[in-house]
Scaffold this motif. Structure first.
Motif, PDB file in Angstrom:
ATOM      1  N   GLY A 638       0.838  -1.186   0.000  1.00  0.00           N
ATOM      2  CA  GLY A 638       0.000   0.000   0.000  1.00  0.00           C
ATOM      3  C   GLY A 638       0.878   1.243   0.000  1.00  0.00           C
ATOM      4  O   GLY A 638       2.108   1.172   0.166  1.00  0.00           O
ATOM      5  N   VAL A 649      -3.280  -0.090   4.330  1.00  0.00           N
ATOM      6  CA  VAL A 649      -2.143  -0.968   4.081  1.00  0.00           C
ATOM      7  C   VAL A 649      -2.642  -2.406   4.243  1.00  0.00           C
ATOM      8  O   VAL A 649      -3.253  -2.742   5.263  1.00  0.00           O
ATOM      9  CB  VAL A 649      -0.986  -0.699   5.064  1.00  0.00           C
ATOM     10  N   THR A 650      -2.403  -3.213   3.252  1.00  0.00           N
ATOM     11  CA  THR A 650      -2.829  -4.612   3.300  1.00  0.00           C
ATOM     12  C   THR A 650      -1.719  -5.464   3.897  1.00  0.00           C
ATOM     13  O   THR A 650      -0.606  -5.509   3.362  1.00  0.00           O
ATOM     14  CB  THR A 650      -3.186  -5.124   1.897  1.00  0.00           C
TER      15      THR A 650
END
Length: 975
Positions: A638, A649-650
């Motif tokens: 991300g 944010v992954t």
């Protein structure tokens, strides 16, 4: 006349002998009776007369790991000696322990070493002076009434008679299972945590009067302080009050509140007197009046402040309660309300008992210098305490549970059996459904996974109760030791919530069911302020229903104990998943034998377990030592900009459980950085399949690096930890730029291309291609060429065979690896003309079996295959083109590789045409595809395995063409 004649003859001495089996006097003795064809079951309940531990493991000499905590022994009930197998786990009223631990955890001040202190024949020391003393069969043995196990401990045992010996399978122990007390609390001794039940009501906080007839003393058996002060043996530094002969084996459940209101809300006794000072019974120190934060008096509102449900919930209002009295039915306030105003109730801690409450209690009869008392493991208060609708926390309790074990015909004897599961329970939030689960345990790691059974609404008569139908028929899986009820209130996010939206109406648990199921995610509150479980209730099953005979008078059928996985396979570490305690394995000696059937789960759940009917002395395979999880990858992807806005944010963790069978792994996430929130809330360990993904939202104005941590656990320590980082770019950062994109096509192969650069013109970028339309194709790896500022990425894909024109669309994605910022290009459109499959020809198949000596099996089978394609006859091989060959011998069993069911596939290698004058020609003047395979096909159904030639060979091209030749074809030779 004939009848009279027979009677007359029967009176003759000779005829009497013949009719009566040769014995005069009318006594008929039948010939010898054949042995009973099946092991008969037994179900015994009685006082424990004697109990032993087999410290030398004579009962289970083949046990691979002889840990003293897993030793078996014997127990005598009603004169019958019963074998207690090694690996036995017996159920206390609110606690489970091993047979050997039952002895080592006995109260040390009254129990000689090596005795359980629970049998009528045990010797005991004097717990306190001045008590009633008596002897048991031996004048040298002094027994202390009540502190000893008198009049005795009751044991309920279910097992089978194996070769004439009674062998236990299930064991349940209590002082008296049906013993119960009930009454009104008349006084509370806050210094000792003692209740007086019965007698005249005393003012709140007043000293309790001397006991009089009709008054019962009740103390909570609580060694850790979940429900009030901590109890312990004399000298225990962790205890708040000492009790001679204190027996923590009969503790309350300190995870799931067995001290609760009618609906499951936890109750307690304050550790401080709300009105008067008290004296610490151990130190003598004075404790001033006050509020116990874990058992606050503000959690017992006074009428008319008995809050009812909000009218919007459509739940009925409660009846009136006398002003100035403690409420007995009310709804707790919203979480956080007390912190805001100082007087509202707090649903995150227990509610105190007060004088005038009616309670029911179960426990163990004990005594001290003041006389007998009940050391209670269970107290239920007649209080209707509800929590806010659709709002965490909620509390659940279970009142009853019965489980059928199934089973079928044994030894030709008809059996009546049932797989019915029935339960009754309560919830403090009657507006949310309650889901019911069977708790399965991994036989090696002990890790739990929950199998969903059914859901019910705890509404409305009475308000808060849920129960299964009387004839509750369904697919419940194998019987388990424990079952769990979960309120869907725990699916709700924290705070005030409207009634469930459709998306929330789904099952949710810390550990999802083992069957595929879309969960709503984990609960965000695991425990309340007392350390008790919130929103769910774990209950061991005390009543298994085994099969019964359908024909009266026939041989007694066995109890199908082998169909209980926790007995046949084991249940993992003795002290729970992740502990370093010994592994509880299969019962040994087993309470099952032929002709009882091996359980269906044997091969998949615990293949190392010994089969039913194995020969005596057969070693029991040791449980495979479990291994911790393995983290394969943990990534954070991300773009985060220091602009004070939220950026997702992954976080993705990929992990492997190396154990067989594999259990669900649990994942948790955290970071030390400020301004980060997670989609998993507090991210307590939550089970799920790998890869496991959560979203972290970052809001910050500071540049730099943010590190995220993940912890993965499969029930085996140590837990695995990994870290992934992401860079926070400055607010002035901009994404990369894609300057152009396009494609070129050569035959069936298409090359995608894109040119991009970083915003600063210096940082190298990365490129990827993503398909957005058309039939799905596989895009090859991206090749990046050139230096900043302009870099060109290319990737190929092969157009699938089609008789018509086909259109595909793609985009190029450029990424600045420093900032994580990305840019997506305009669409790349590929219009491909019709692509015809190529023509494949197999020109040669040669199989050679090499035998080293006459009569021996083939030791080497070498197969050579040569094929051509019209796409490569005169042209270079198209980019990305491949050829594979599939080999089959149709005579092999389906389970053998190389059979029709399991064909073997190997790649062929492109080979250019032979140059003029080549000494060892391969292809001749036409380019070809060649495969040399050695050692196939092996017929592993024979011992030793033998090599066999394929009966058919198929060659397939990635361009769509294929050809097959069989044995007997002119190009197929075998030597």
């Amino acid at each position: 006349m004939l009848l009279l004649m027979v009677i007359g003859l029967a009176g003759h001495p000779a005829w009497a002998k013949r009719i009566n089996g040769g014995l005069p006097g009318g006594v008929l003795v039948p010939p010898g009776v054949a042995p009973v064809p099946v092991p008969p079951q037994f179900d015994l309940t009685g006082y424990i007369e004697a109990a032993t531990v087999d410290t030398n493991f004579n009962l289970c000499p083949n046990l691979p790991v002889k840990d003293p905590r897993l030793a078996g022994g014997t127990v005598t009930i009603n004169g019958q000696v019963i074998i207690v197998p090694c690996n036995t786990i017996l159920q206390m009223p609110a606690f489970a322990t091993s047979w050997a631990d039952l002895f080592t955890s006995a109260p040390a001040d009254i129990t000689p070493a090596g005795e359980s202190g629970l049998a009528l024949g045990d010797a005991f020391g004097v717990g306190s002076p001045g008590l009633l003393n008596m002897t048991w069969n031996d004048p040298s043995r002094t027994v202390t009434s009540y502190n000893a196990a008198l009049p005795g401990m009751e044991l309920h045992v279910v097992g089978n008679v194996i070769n004439g010996e009674y062998v236990a399978g299930l064991m349940f122990i209590s002082q008296q299972s049906l013993n119960a007390g009930q009454g009104v609390i008349s006084c509370i001794d806050y210094a000792t945590g003692e209740l007086q039940v019965g007698g005249a009501l005393q003012p709140t906080g007043a000293p309790c009067p001397p006991l009089v007839p009709g008054v019962t003393r009740v103390r909570m058996n609580d060694p850790v302080g979940r429900f009030g002060i901590r109890h312990g043996l004399p000298g225990d530094p962790a205890a708040d009050v000492w009790e001679a002969g204190y027996d923590r084996r009969f503790t309350a459940d300190t995870d799931n509140p067995t001290m609760h209101s009618a609906l499951g809300y936890p109750i307690c006794i304050p550790s401080v007197n709300p009105v008067n000072p008290i004296t610490n019974p151990i130190t003598g120190a004075t404790i001033t009046p006050g509020i116990d934060p874990k058992c606050p008096m503000y959690n017992r509102p006074v009428a008319p402040n008995c809050r009812s449900f909000d009218p919007l919930t459509l739940l009925p209002a409660f009846g009136p309660q006398p002003d100035g009295t403690y409420c007995t039915t009310w709804v707790m306030d919203m979480p956080g309300a007390h912190a805001a105003d100082g007087f509202s109730t707090d649903p995150n801690v227990a509610a105190p008992l007060v004088i005038g409450d009616t309670i029911g209690f179960h426990g163990t009869l004990k005594a001290d210098a003041n006389g007998p008392y009940i050391s209670a493991h269970t107290i239920e208060a007649n209080l209707g305490i509800y929590t806010q609708p659709h709002t965490q926390p909620a509390y659940v309790s279970m009142e009853a549970l019965i489980v059928g074990t199934g089973g079928g015909t044994v030894g030709g004897i008809a059996v009546e059996s049932t797989s019915r599961v029935a339960w009754v329970g309560f919830s403090t939030d009657p507006t949310e459904a309650v889901d019911f689960y069977a708790v399965h345990q991994h036989p090696v790691t002990g890790a739990e996974s929950d199998f969903f059974l059914q859901s019910y609404q705890p509404c409305c008569a009475p308000l808060g109760r849920f129960r299964s139908p009387v004839n509750n028929i369904g697919v419940f899986g194998e019987p388990t030791r424990n079952y769990r009820a979960v309120s869907r209130t725990m699916c709700q996010p924290p705070g005030i919530n409207a009634p469930n939206a459709p998306a929330i109406q789904t099952r949710c648990m810390m550990a999802p069911p083992v069957v595929p199921d879309a969960g709503a995610g984990p609960a965000t509150i695991a425990q309340n302020g007392n350390g008790l479980t919130v929103g769910k209730y774990l209950l061991p099953n005390f009543e298994f229903i085994f099969g019964e005979n359908l024909t009266m008078g026939g041989p007694i059928i066995p109890a199908n104990l082998q169909d209980l996985p926790f007995l046949f396979c084991g249940s993992g570490p003795l002290d729970g998943p992740g502990s370093a305690s010994p592994l509880v394995g299969q019962l040994d000696p087993p309470p099952w034998a032929l002709p009882m059937a091996d359980p269906a789960f044997h091969a998949t759940l615990c293949p190392q377990a010994t089969s039913v009917g194995a020969a005596p002395g057969t070693p029991v395979a040791p449980p495979i030592q479990p291994l911790p999880a393995v983290i394969n990858a943990f990534t954070a992807t991300g773009a985060v900009i220091a602009d004070g806005l939220p950026h997702p944010v992954t976080l993705t963790v990929t992990a492997t459980n190396p154990n067989t069978p594999a259990t669900l792994m649990s994942y948790s996430f955290n970071t030390a950085a400020a301004g980060v929130s997670f989609s998993c809330g507090t991210c307590i360990p939550s089970a799920g399949p790998s890869p496991y993904t959560v979203i972290a939202t970052v809001t910050t104005t500071k540049t730099g690096t943010i590190a995220f941590n993940t912890v993965v656990n499969n029930g085996v320590l140590p837990s695995q930890v990994a870290t992934a980082s992401i860079v926070v770019a400055s607010a002035a950062s901009k994404p990369p730029v894609v300057t152009k994109q396009g494609s070129t096509q050569a035959g069936a192969v298409v090359t995608l291309n894109a040119t991009a650069k970083a915003d600063n013109g210096v940082t190298p970028i990365t490129l990827a291609f993503q398909q957005t339309g058309g039939p799905t194709v596989g895009i090859g790896p991206v090749t990046l060429a050139g230096l900043p500022p302009n870099q060109v990425g290319t990737a190929n894909f092969t157009v699938p065979v089609s008789a018509a024109q086909t259109q595909f669309t793609f985009v190029a994605i450029a990424t600045d690896p420093t900032t994580g910022m990305t840019t997506t290009s305009n669409p790349i459109t590929v219009k491909s003309p019709a692509i015809l499959a190529d023509v494949v020809t197999i020109t040669s198949v040669a199989y050679r079996a090499i035998v080293s000596r006459v009569g021996a099996p083939a030791e080497l089978g070498k197969l050579n295959i040569i094929a051509t394609s019209n796409e490569t006859n005169l042209n270079p091989v198209p980019v990305g083109m491949t050829m594979n060959t599939t080999l089959v011998n149709s005579s092999l069993p389906a389970s053998v590789p190389g059979s029709t069911a399991l064909p073997i596939t190997v790649p062929l290698k492109y080979t250019p045409a032979d140059l003029p004058g080549t000494l060892t020609p391969t292809c001749g003047a036409t380019p070809c595809w060649v495969g040399d395979v050695t050692g196939v096909i092996q017929d592993t159904s024979k011992v030793p395995a033998v090599l066999v030639a394929p009966t058919s060979v198929t060659v397939r091209s990635s361009l769509g063409g294929n050809a097959t030749v069989n044995q007997g074809n002119a190009v197929f030779t075998i030597r």
